[in-house]
Design a protein around this motif. Structure first.
Motif, short mmCIF file in Angstrom:
data_model
loop_
_atom_site.label_atom_id
_atom_site.label_comp_id
_atom_site.label_asym_id
_atom_site.label_seq_id
_atom_site.Cartn_x
_atom_site.Cartn_y
_atom_site.Cartn_z
N GLU A 23 -33.85 -45.01 14.90
CA GLU A 23 -34.51 -45.71 13.81
C GLU A 23 -35.62 -44.84 13.22
OE1 GLU A 23 -36.93 -49.89 13.00
OE2 GLU A 23 -36.66 -49.21 15.07
N SER A 25 -35.86 -41.54 13.44
CA SER A 25 -35.23 -40.38 12.84
C SER A 25 -34.76 -40.69 11.41
CB SER A 25 -34.04 -39.92 13.69
OG SER A 25 -33.30 -38.92 13.05
N HIS A 26 -34.12 -41.83 11.23
CA HIS A 26 -33.65 -42.23 9.89
C HIS A 26 -34.82 -42.49 8.95
CE1 HIS A 26 -29.62 -42.17 11.35
NE2 HIS A 26 -29.78 -43.20 12.16
N TRP A 27 -35.86 -43.13 9.46
CA TRP A 27 -37.04 -43.43 8.65
C TRP A 27 -37.71 -42.13 8.19
CZ3 TRP A 27 -42.37 -42.66 9.42
CH2 TRP A 27 -43.19 -43.38 8.57
N ALA A 29 -36.24 -39.16 7.88
CA ALA A 29 -35.34 -38.50 6.93
C ALA A 29 -35.46 -39.11 5.54
CB ALA A 29 -33.90 -38.58 7.41
N ALA A 30 -35.59 -40.43 5.47
CA ALA A 30 -35.70 -41.12 4.18
C ALA A 30 -36.98 -40.73 3.45
CB ALA A 30 -35.66 -42.63 4.39
N ARG A 31 -37.95 -40.21 4.18
CA ARG A 31 -39.21 -39.77 3.58
C ARG A 31 -39.27 -38.25 3.38
NH1 ARG A 31 -38.87 -44.20 5.08
NH2 ARG A 31 -40.15 -45.95 4.49
N GLY A 32 -38.14 -37.58 3.62
CA GLY A 32 -38.08 -36.14 3.42
C GLY A 32 -38.76 -35.33 4.51
N ASP A 34 -38.54 -33.48 8.08
CA ASP A 34 -37.45 -32.89 8.86
C ASP A 34 -37.54 -33.15 10.37
OD1 ASP A 34 -39.60 -31.19 9.45
OD2 ASP A 34 -38.45 -29.35 9.16
N GLN A 37 -34.38 -34.49 13.14
CA GLN A 37 -33.12 -34.53 12.38
C GLN A 37 -32.04 -33.76 13.14
OE1 GLN A 37 -32.98 -36.71 9.77
NE2 GLN A 37 -35.00 -37.07 10.67
N ARG A 96 -39.91 -50.17 13.27
CA ARG A 96 -40.34 -50.51 11.91
C ARG A 96 -40.74 -51.97 11.80
NH1 ARG A 96 -42.80 -47.22 10.02
NH2 ARG A 96 -42.95 -46.74 12.18
#
Length: 174
Positions: A23, A25-27, A29-32, A34, A37, A96
């Motif tokens: 969770e 990791s995805h959060w 990545a969604a914010r750019g 690294d 990842q 989250r």
């Protein structure tokens, strides 16, 4: 910290530990960002659970975070810093659903109390080198940035520590 119940993770909860990490990791990545990842290092998570170092945090029965607190220093980072003088935080993750509720700061305070109980003067961690927002988060919670170590095979390397006598859980952190 009375609103959080923190306890060691069990082996049958490994999927939940991994799920929190994914969770995050995805959060990120969604914010750019690294950080994290790559596929989860389940073998490392399992080792921390089996050693009793991985802990889960619950609020009102809901899993809201995890933190691993180890006695053993990673000597690539800490060989020159009296490695036995601290406990070491790894893989601090807040769900989250609990973002902005000071869970991360409370887990850090709990880890600091654990270190103090074990007569360690320092709580230490290494953070992702390129995540400036994370660096600010730790600085705002009383950690000092000791240095950034650039090892080509490691993405972490921002080394932080704070006194185990310090508790600074403000309201509203992630």
């Amino acid at each position: 910290m009375s609103d959080l119940r923190i306890r060691p993770a069990r082996v049958d909860e490994l999927d939940q530990v991994e799920g929190l990490w994914l969770e995050a990791s995805h959060w990120l990545a969604a914010r750019g960002i690294d950080q994290w990842q790559y596929p989860p290092r389940r073998w490392r998570m399992e080792g921390a659970v089996r050693a009793g170092d991985c802990h889960l945090a619950f609020r009102e029965g809901l899993l809201v975070g995890t933190v691993t607190v180890e006695r053993q220093a990673d000597l690539e980072w800490w060989a020159d810093d009296d490695p036995d003088a601290a406990l070491y935080v790894h893989d601090l993750v807040v769900s989250r659903v609990a973002a902005g509720q000071s869970v991360g700061a409370r887990l850090l305070d709990w880890a600091g109390l654990l270190a103090a109980q074990r007569e360690k003067p320092w709580l230490r961690l290494e953070a992702w080198k390129t995540n400036g927002l994370l660096h600010r988060y730790y600085l705002d919670r009383g950690f000092e940035l000791l240095r950034i170590v650039d090892l080509p095979h490691r993405h972490s390397g921002a080394l932080f520590q704070r006194s185990t006598g310090l508790a600074v859980a403000p309201e509203g952190d992630g």
